[in-house]
Write an enzyme that holds these catalytic residues in place. Structure first.
Site, PDB file in Angstrom:
ATOM      1  CB  THR A   8      22.895   6.665  -4.704  1.00 44.89           C
ATOM      2  OG1 THR A   8      22.085   5.497  -4.857  1.00 44.89           O
ATOM      3  CG2 THR A   8      23.711   6.889  -5.952  1.00 44.89           C
ATOM      4  NE  ARG A  24       4.825  -9.281  -0.989  1.00 48.40           N
ATOM      5  CZ  ARG A  24       4.988  -8.373  -0.019  1.00 48.40           C
ATOM      6  NH1 ARG A  24       5.996  -8.477   0.823  1.00 48.40           N
ATOM      7  NH2 ARG A  24       4.130  -7.374   0.109  1.00 48.40           N
ATOM      8  CG  ASP A  57       3.050  -3.858   7.094  1.00 50.17           C
ATOM      9  OD1 ASP A  57       2.115  -3.235   6.557  1.00 50.17           O
ATOM     10  OD2 ASP A  57       3.515  -4.913   6.636  1.00 50.17           O
ATOM     11  CB  ALA A  60     -11.981   5.844  13.883  1.00 49.52           C
ATOM     12  CD  GLU A  71      -3.268  -6.582   5.389  1.00 51.45           C
ATOM     13  OE1 GLU A  71      -3.761  -6.666   4.254  1.00 51.45           O
ATOM     14  OE2 GLU A  71      -2.056  -6.423   5.590  1.00 51.45           O
TER      15      GLU A  71
HETATM   16  O1  F6P Z   1       4.072  -5.444   4.056  1.00 52.00           O
HETATM   17  C1  F6P Z   1       3.433  -4.449   3.339  1.00 52.00           C
HETATM   18  C2  F6P Z   1       2.076  -4.890   2.883  1.00 52.00           C
HETATM   19  O2  F6P Z   1       1.465  -3.808   2.204  1.00 52.00           O
HETATM   20  C3  F6P Z   1       1.155  -5.432   3.974  1.00 52.00           C
HETATM   21  O3  F6P Z   1       0.566  -4.411   4.730  1.00 52.00           O
HETATM   22  C4  F6P Z   1       0.193  -6.248   3.164  1.00 52.00           C
HETATM   23  O4  F6P Z   1      -0.360  -7.282   3.948  1.00 52.00           O
HETATM   24  C5  F6P Z   1       1.056  -6.808   2.069  1.00 52.00           C
HETATM   25  O5  F6P Z   1       2.178  -5.968   1.962  1.00 52.00           O
HETATM   26  C6  F6P Z   1       0.386  -6.924   0.724  1.00 52.00           C
HETATM   27  O6  F6P Z   1       1.288  -7.508  -0.153  1.00 52.00           O
HETATM   28  P1  F6P Z   1       1.085  -7.621  -1.720  1.00 52.00           P
HETATM   29  O7  F6P Z   1       1.274  -6.248  -2.298  1.00 52.00           O
HETATM   30  O8  F6P Z   1       2.155  -8.564  -2.148  1.00 52.00           O
HETATM   31  O9  F6P Z   1      -0.291  -8.104  -1.944  1.00 52.00           O
END
Ligand code: F6P
Length: 325
Positions: free
Chosen positions: A27, A75, A131, A190, A226
């Site tokens: 902006t 999304r 990510d 870790a 995950e």
């Molecule tokens: O892409 C970012 C992210 O946080 C990923 O790490 C994760 O898998 C996903 O989005 C989770 O998405 P939502 O918030 O739509 O559940």
């Protein structure tokens, strides 16, 4: 298309700390260079529905410190269809947006590429995702803050893990990429990381237990990326069954990883790439993502950053293994 006068800006996909700093940068750099700026709400959904508002410098005051995105995000399935993108194009024509800056991850930049190509429309992308899985930039906006958030959480988990002499499986985000898990494992000291880049042909869990960590240590932290099939719960269950002598707990950090005030690194990255987006538009560039590589602003064609797999340096695995004895 004639001279660009008005630039639309939107955030799309998962929010990431530093997105607001990027909105501010686009902006303010836009206004400094004589462009009008239009904020588009709720990502591509808002572009389709026409949820837009002209932005002044005041609209982005005081937001550099804030997590999330003031523009909201979504999304948007409809934008993956040609009909959805057609509606978005019609909004641009109706409200007078003649270039777009899209802040988001892989899916968002794929949409940006399709839109730019279909309508011969100037689109510039900024890498906004925790990510860090976008090729063409050393780091994405949000990644550094999230690493620090995870590190703080795991430091706390370490206290209780130590006190009870337990094995903790801590699950972190990353979608299909192990940047967060691998680097946070190193940052937290870790004992192991389980990441999607290391496939199941090597049984990572057996490898980890086989290293005999328990012989020299009182507690263990394993950072797990995950995964719908084999996340932290899966590994914890296996350890409980296969090594019943261990006291095992699971901690899934979840969405707290995405919130919070952005780190200095993310604010600077967002500010420099945001200003870089305006520079790109001035230069007549289109369909590129602005990244930073080796401390230099770079313009990477969407086709390259979307298609190329970004992988973390496998030497990080050796570093973690060597340091976790
Ligand atoms: O892409 C970012 C992210 O946080 C990923 O790490 C994760 O898998 C996903 O989005 C989770 O998405 P939502 O918030 O739509 O559940």
């Amino acid at each position: 298309m004639g001279k660009i006068q008005c630039i639309g800006i939107l955030t799309s996909g998962g929010d990431a700390p530093g997105m607001n700093a990027a909105i501010r940068a686009v902006t303010r750099a836009g206004i400094s260079n004589g462009f009008n700026i239009m904020g588009v709400y709720r990502g591509y959904e808002g572009l389709i529905k026409g949820e837009v508002k002209p932005f002044t410098t005041e609209d982005v005051s005081g937001i550099i410190t804030r997590g999330g995105t003031i523009l909201k995000t979504a999304r948007c399935k409809e934008f993956t269809t040609p009909e959805g993108r057609q509606k978005a194009f019609e909004t641009c024509q109706r409200v007078g947006i003649d270039a777009l800056v899209v802040i988001g991850g892989n899916g968002s930049l794929t949409g940006a590429r399709d839109f730019g190509m279909e309508f011969d429309f100037p689109v510039i992308g900024l890498p906004g995702t925790i990510d860090n899985d976008l090729y063409g930039t050393d780091a994405t906006i949000g990644y550094d803050t999230t690493m620090n958030t995870i590190m703080e959480c795991v430091d706390r988990i370490r206290d209780t893990a130590n006190s009870h002499e337990r094995i903790f499986f801590v699950e972190v985000m990353g979608r299909d990429a192990g940047f967060l898990a691998q680097n946070c494992a190193i940052a937290c000291g870790a004992e192991a990381a389980i990441v999607p880049e290391e496939t199941t042909d090597v049984d990572q869990l057996a490898q980890f237990m086989g290293r005999g960590i328990r012989k020299s240590k009182k507690s263990c932290i394993v950072i797990v990326s995950e995964s719908p099939k084999c996340g932290a719960l899966y590994y914890a269950d296996r350890v409980k069954k296969e090594f019943p002598e261990f006291d095992v707990r699971v901690s899934i950090l979840g969405h707290l990883q995405r919130g919070g005030s952005p780190s200095a690194h993310d604010r600077i990255l967002a500010s420099c790439t945001g200003a870089g987006a305006i520079e790109a538009i001035k230069q007549g560039q289109r369909n590129v993502m602005v990244g930073i590589r080796n401390n230099e602003v770079v313009y990477v064609p969407f086709s390259e950053c979307i298609r190329t797999d970004k992988r973390f340096d496998k030497r990080l695995i050796t570093v973690l293994n060597e340091l976790s004895i």
